[in-house]
Design a protein around this motif. Structure first.
Motif, mmCIF file in Angstrom:
data_model
loop_
_atom_site.group_PDB
_atom_site.id
_atom_site.type_symbol
_atom_site.label_atom_id
_atom_site.label_comp_id
_atom_site.label_asym_id
_atom_site.label_seq_id
_atom_site.Cartn_x
_atom_site.Cartn_y
_atom_site.Cartn_z
ATOM 1 N N PHE A 415 46.006 -19.930 -66.258
ATOM 2 C CA PHE A 415 46.622 -21.482 -64.750
ATOM 3 C C PHE A 415 44.991 -21.097 -64.432
ATOM 4 O O PHE A 415 44.211 -20.306 -63.649
ATOM 5 N N GLY A 475 60.330 -25.429 -68.570
ATOM 6 C CA GLY A 475 59.753 -26.371 -68.329
ATOM 7 C C GLY A 475 59.130 -26.972 -69.351
ATOM 8 O O GLY A 475 58.529 -26.245 -70.710
ATOM 9 N N HIS A 476 58.054 -28.343 -68.598
ATOM 10 C CA HIS A 476 57.714 -29.072 -69.973
ATOM 11 C C HIS A 476 55.776 -27.752 -70.102
ATOM 12 O O HIS A 476 55.914 -28.141 -70.919
ATOM 13 N N THR A 477 55.410 -27.505 -68.847
ATOM 14 C CA THR A 477 53.812 -26.696 -69.647
ATOM 15 C C THR A 477 54.744 -25.752 -68.228
ATOM 16 O O THR A 477 54.590 -25.255 -67.254
ATOM 17 N N LEU A 481 54.330 -18.728 -61.505
ATOM 18 C CA LEU A 481 53.970 -19.287 -60.315
ATOM 19 C C LEU A 481 53.999 -17.892 -59.810
ATOM 20 O O LEU A 481 52.527 -18.113 -59.474
ATOM 21 N N HIS B 373 54.686 -32.859 -62.415
ATOM 22 C CA HIS B 373 54.475 -31.797 -62.780
ATOM 23 C C HIS B 373 55.146 -31.075 -61.870
ATOM 24 O O HIS B 373 55.260 -30.964 -60.513
ATOM 25 N N ASN B 375 56.944 -28.651 -59.294
ATOM 26 C CA ASN B 375 56.277 -27.047 -59.447
ATOM 27 C C ASN B 375 55.919 -26.361 -60.192
ATOM 28 O O ASN B 375 56.428 -25.684 -60.897
ATOM 29 N N GLY B 376 55.069 -27.803 -60.804
ATOM 30 C CA GLY B 376 54.071 -27.300 -61.545
ATOM 31 C C GLY B 376 53.919 -27.045 -63.466
ATOM 32 O O GLY B 376 53.793 -27.065 -63.970
ATOM 33 N N THR B 377 55.611 -27.227 -64.032
ATOM 34 C CA THR B 377 56.556 -26.801 -64.476
ATOM 35 C C THR B 377 57.309 -27.805 -64.923
ATOM 36 O O THR B 377 56.816 -28.283 -66.732
ATOM 37 N N HIS B 378 58.161 -28.523 -64.897
ATOM 38 C CA HIS B 378 58.824 -29.453 -64.959
ATOM 39 C C HIS B 378 58.435 -30.715 -64.829
ATOM 40 O O HIS B 378 58.149 -31.756 -63.361
ATOM 41 N N MET B 379 58.169 -31.261 -66.169
ATOM 42 C CA MET B 379 57.601 -32.775 -66.425
ATOM 43 C C MET B 379 58.812 -33.882 -65.403
ATOM 44 O O MET B 379 60.324 -34.452 -66.220
ATOM 45 N N VAL B 416 48.091 -27.849 -55.224
ATOM 46 C CA VAL B 416 48.619 -28.596 -56.100
ATOM 47 C C VAL B 416 49.083 -28.019 -57.792
ATOM 48 O O VAL B 416 48.347 -26.661 -58.141
ATOM 49 N N SER B 417 49.824 -27.805 -58.021
ATOM 50 C CA SER B 417 50.448 -27.264 -59.172
ATOM 51 C C SER B 417 50.406 -27.349 -59.882
ATOM 52 O O SER B 417 50.544 -26.757 -60.961
ATOM 53 N N HIS B 418 49.724 -28.696 -60.363
ATOM 54 C CA HIS B 418 49.345 -28.993 -62.121
ATOM 55 C C HIS B 418 48.373 -30.157 -61.214
ATOM 56 O O HIS B 418 48.912 -30.857 -60.145
ATOM 57 N N VAL B 419 47.297 -30.829 -62.233
ATOM 58 C CA VAL B 419 46.876 -31.586 -61.488
ATOM 59 C C VAL B 419 46.803 -32.649 -62.828
ATOM 60 O O VAL B 419 46.081 -32.331 -63.729
ATOM 61 N N LEU B 485 50.000 -20.377 -54.205
ATOM 62 C CA LEU B 485 51.369 -21.097 -54.981
ATOM 63 C C LEU B 485 52.136 -20.916 -53.750
ATOM 64 O O LEU B 485 53.707 -21.133 -54.488
ATOM 65 N N GLN B 489 56.671 -21.978 -54.858
ATOM 66 C CA GLN B 489 57.488 -20.685 -54.921
ATOM 67 C C GLN B 489 58.863 -20.385 -54.219
ATOM 68 O O GLN B 489 59.844 -20.527 -54.424
#
Lengths: 502, 502
Positions: A415, A475-477, A481, B373, B375-379, B416-419, B485, B489
């Protein structure tokens, strides 16, 4: 000196405005915003800023300083040491200034290099009090002929209340005609910018300003600092080779012709090695539409492989500088220097379909790139023009060695600790180990390509484990964490990421 | 139906190509790449994709599906349920498809909406086998007149081997003349795209294709799904009010005129509320250069406040749809629909100086924005056009409620968990509590503005503590990586960030 100045200064009454650097520096008041020439250590105003630093030792003052990009001649260092800088934008590369930025002593505004003068023109950065511009000549109408860079000089001179010119008598007279100065119209009825190829000329060879704004002319003879780019190493040569094989594949697949598309290369040793690699490559009639014309540009021109190069500055080693500046008349018809707003313009970059080659500090397994922040917090230099090119070009390529600090740091991490270019803007990643072609891939597919092709073999098992654990959570990505930034935490605590790879 | 089709179909021999949706769906083979019309639930091909889903129940097949953006009529849902989708790009909003994407079952390629057909044209996404395009008419040369969206339909039809047309007899005949179809030339000698204002028309009112490529004409009467945008709430109204006061200030400061600059508003309840707010605001002669023309666009046109609106689709509520589609002739001279490559073009966005208003999922204290995203993971949906506009506009504004889930989640977090949009591209952040003007500020200054103006008061002390602790450690963008993060979490573990704020 006055006699030599006469050759270069056609403005009536110019002699009345001649003054020393110290006198010119006295025109700058505490609290002012100052725009200075200079882009990638080329063509910066030299004597006046150093005079300003000397003055500040006994007469403290603070200014907001804008430039094109980085300065040479230790100017940012001296201005930092003498506490002149309150705010600095849009780019820098100086170690002393970097320390002050990271200590929160200088407010640094890190900007896409195409945007600074657009913001200034729209009054979004306040008013520009003084511009200090290095010139090789002044026309009879007060037009300023820049030197080895254009950068933001044109808009600075046009928008500033007062202009101080450093007329540099050591620059070649052949610089007249090297530049192409074009300023976009004011909105809302701006017309298309008519650049349709690297060699299109659309403007004047000087910066047109009202001559009464010229508050001072300072005669100088300073030189640009030479480029700090290193010759290719075994690793950078491997990166170059991977990329050249990739280009060959693109030509075979009919996605590129043998003249590729206009090339942009960020400043730096890796990008320079890639450009060098093209000299031996099978491509012909190459062109460049870039920010900085480096040694490799002139080697490509001399080799006959490149027909034309457009940039915003020329930054050369000592040896290459001698070759180019002494023979500028011969190169001049195959190069042009533009304002950085034009060299980096998103619309032109999209139109030409630039192949953008820039350096990553680190990339993550999904292809997000950090170009600027060590461990997510400490600024190196700035985003520069990488965003202008990576977002809008036809191919966005980032290169990096797979590790740093003799393997203690992996450049490929779970990350990234800071995102300058997100996965949407990163098509190709290259390290000395290989190339990941990420086009048309979803994040889970990108991860496999990046880990297996680019990461150092030492760190691959740990990256695979992270990715597999993350995928189990979905998750998509996918991410875990609680471990996402653990590699950087290890780097901060132990100076090494090796512990996470055990 | 054939009689009514005759009114709309001028292509000689069209009757020979009429077939049922099931017959047309049979033209699609396992493994093909298919491009379909449809943008923000408007103008999608309806019957053929649903027939394809039915067929897949007994005759399994997988395709790669590209569209303009999101589809209505549960098409993505049905294609997911019947396992037809191997790959999907560049955007979606369907809950069933979203689950499959996040489970790693469908490879989703999340793209800037201006880029998909550019990549396709440059052969970087492989070959397009079939295009399925909803049309309101077919010209005598085989030109396709789109319906309520253009999206990527023009380039899909031009680049595909075969074209299936869904001739929708329920669309207003007045749709002819609504669209402006322009395709950029091939590189390397592409010319400037001559759009210089929202109302510039530069192309044809139909998609020009070789008529022999039309493999099927399917007659349909399906309707677009109505918009899901909610009316303004107290919170969204507050956001709108902050923004309108900001615009007033910009006019007073001479940075904008009372007609502002062309407006872009992302789809969504908040952006719609802002546009609604302009009806009562003091501005005149507004224009729009956006992706989606929503209810608020037509309210602005009807109020006399807006003179012209350019988009790539029209997505309306049931009630507004009745008003607009029944009276299209009257609106048609004040609106135009363009390919999304044009509505979102970085060069045009820069030229016009768009005011871009988009919705953030979350922002961090330095102004980096996550649009996609959880939590940075789910689209959620995808980046859509927000990057096209935020990067290149004159003002890049992101709006969000300060919290979600009744206060359990803060939309303003340490990291942010995704940029999707980094700090370089975010000028203004707005929540119901206030507006942070980040222009010309360094990260440490941005943090104060964001925490004190935008964050929910409940979360402000925890954000202040994080920021102060981080500043003690230093850096241009200070962080405490081990806590960066932790808010996300907590959200994953407890469904709430409240614990971190204690």
């Amino acid at each position: 000196m006055m006699h030599r100045a006469e050759q270069r200064c056609r403005l009536p009454g110019w002699r009345d405005r001649i003054m020393s650097a110290d006198e010119a520096a006295a025109l700058i008041q505490d609290g002012m915003t100052v725009g200075m020439s200079g882009f990638t250590r080329a063509g910066e105003a030299k004597d006046v800023p150093l005079a300003l630093a000397r003055r500040a030792e006994s007469d403290p003052l603070k200014i907001n300083l804008m430039t094109g990009a980085s300065l040479g001649n230790d100017i940012d260092k001296r201005l930092t040491e003498t506490h002149v800088l309150a705010r600095r934008m849009p780019f820098q590369v100086d170690a002393t200034l970097r320390r002050a930025i990271n200590a929160g002593e200088v407010m640094f505004i890190d900007q896409h290099l195409s945007e600074t003068v657009e913001l200034l023109r729209n009054k979004q950065l306040g008013k520009l009090d003084v511009a200090i511009i290095e010139a090789s000549a002044i026309t009879e109408d007060g037009g300023i002929v820049p030197t080895s860079s254009v950068g933001n000089s044109a808009s600075f001179a046009i928008l500033a209340d007062k202009v101080i010119i450093e007329l540099n008598l050591a620059t070649p007279e052949a610089m007249i005609g090297l530049h192409d100065i074009y300023i976009p119209q004011m909105r809302p009825r701006r017309q298309p910018i008519p650049v349709t190829a690297p060699d299109t000329r659309i403007g004047t060879h000087y910066i047109p300003i009202a001559p009464e704004k010229i508050a001072a002319i300072v005669l100088t003879e300073g030189k640009d600092s030479p480029s700090t780019v290193q010759p290719p190493s075994a690793d950078t040569q491997r990166i170059a080779n991977h990329l050249i094989r990739f280009f060959e594949g693109e030509v075979e697949a009919g996605r590129l012709t043998s003249s590729l598309l206009p090339l942009q290369a960020g400043i730096g040793t890796v990008a320079n090695a890639v450009m060098n690699g093209l000299i031996e490559g099978p491509f012909e009639d190459l062109t460049m539409y870039s920010e900085v014309l480096q040694d490799s540009t002139f080697d490509l021109l001399d080799s006959g492989k490149m027909t034309f190069a457009s940039g915003s500055s020329i930054t050369l080693s000592e040896a290459c500088g001698q070759r180019v500046w002494n023979d500028l008349e011969r190169y001049k018809e195959r190069i042009v220097l533009r304002p950085q707003e034009m060299s980096n313009h998103p619309g032109i970059v999209r139109r030409l379909g630039i192949i953008a080659i820039n350096t990553a500090l680190e990339a993550d397994i999904y292809g997000n790139v950090n170009s600027t922040h060590v461990n997510g917090t400490h600024m190196m230099n700035g985003i520069g023009g990488s965003g202008d090119f990576a977002r809008n070009g036809q191919l966005s390529i980032f290169v990096t060695s797979s590790t740093a600090k003799r393997g203690d740091l992996s450049s490929f991490v779970p990350f990234v600790s800071h995102v300058d270019h997100n996965e949407h803007d990163v098509d190709i990643l290259v390290s000395e180990h290989g190339l990941a072609d990420l086009r048309g891939l979803a994040p889970r597919e990108r991860a496999v390509e990046i880990i297996e092709n680019c990461a150092d073999p030492y760190y691959r098992p740990a990256l695979r484990t992270y990715f597999e654990d993350a995928c189990r959570r979905g998750g998509h990505t996918p991410h875990c964490l609680e471990k996402a930034l653990s590699w950087h935490q290890a780097a901060i605590e132990h100076g090494s990421m090796r512990s996470v790879a055990l």
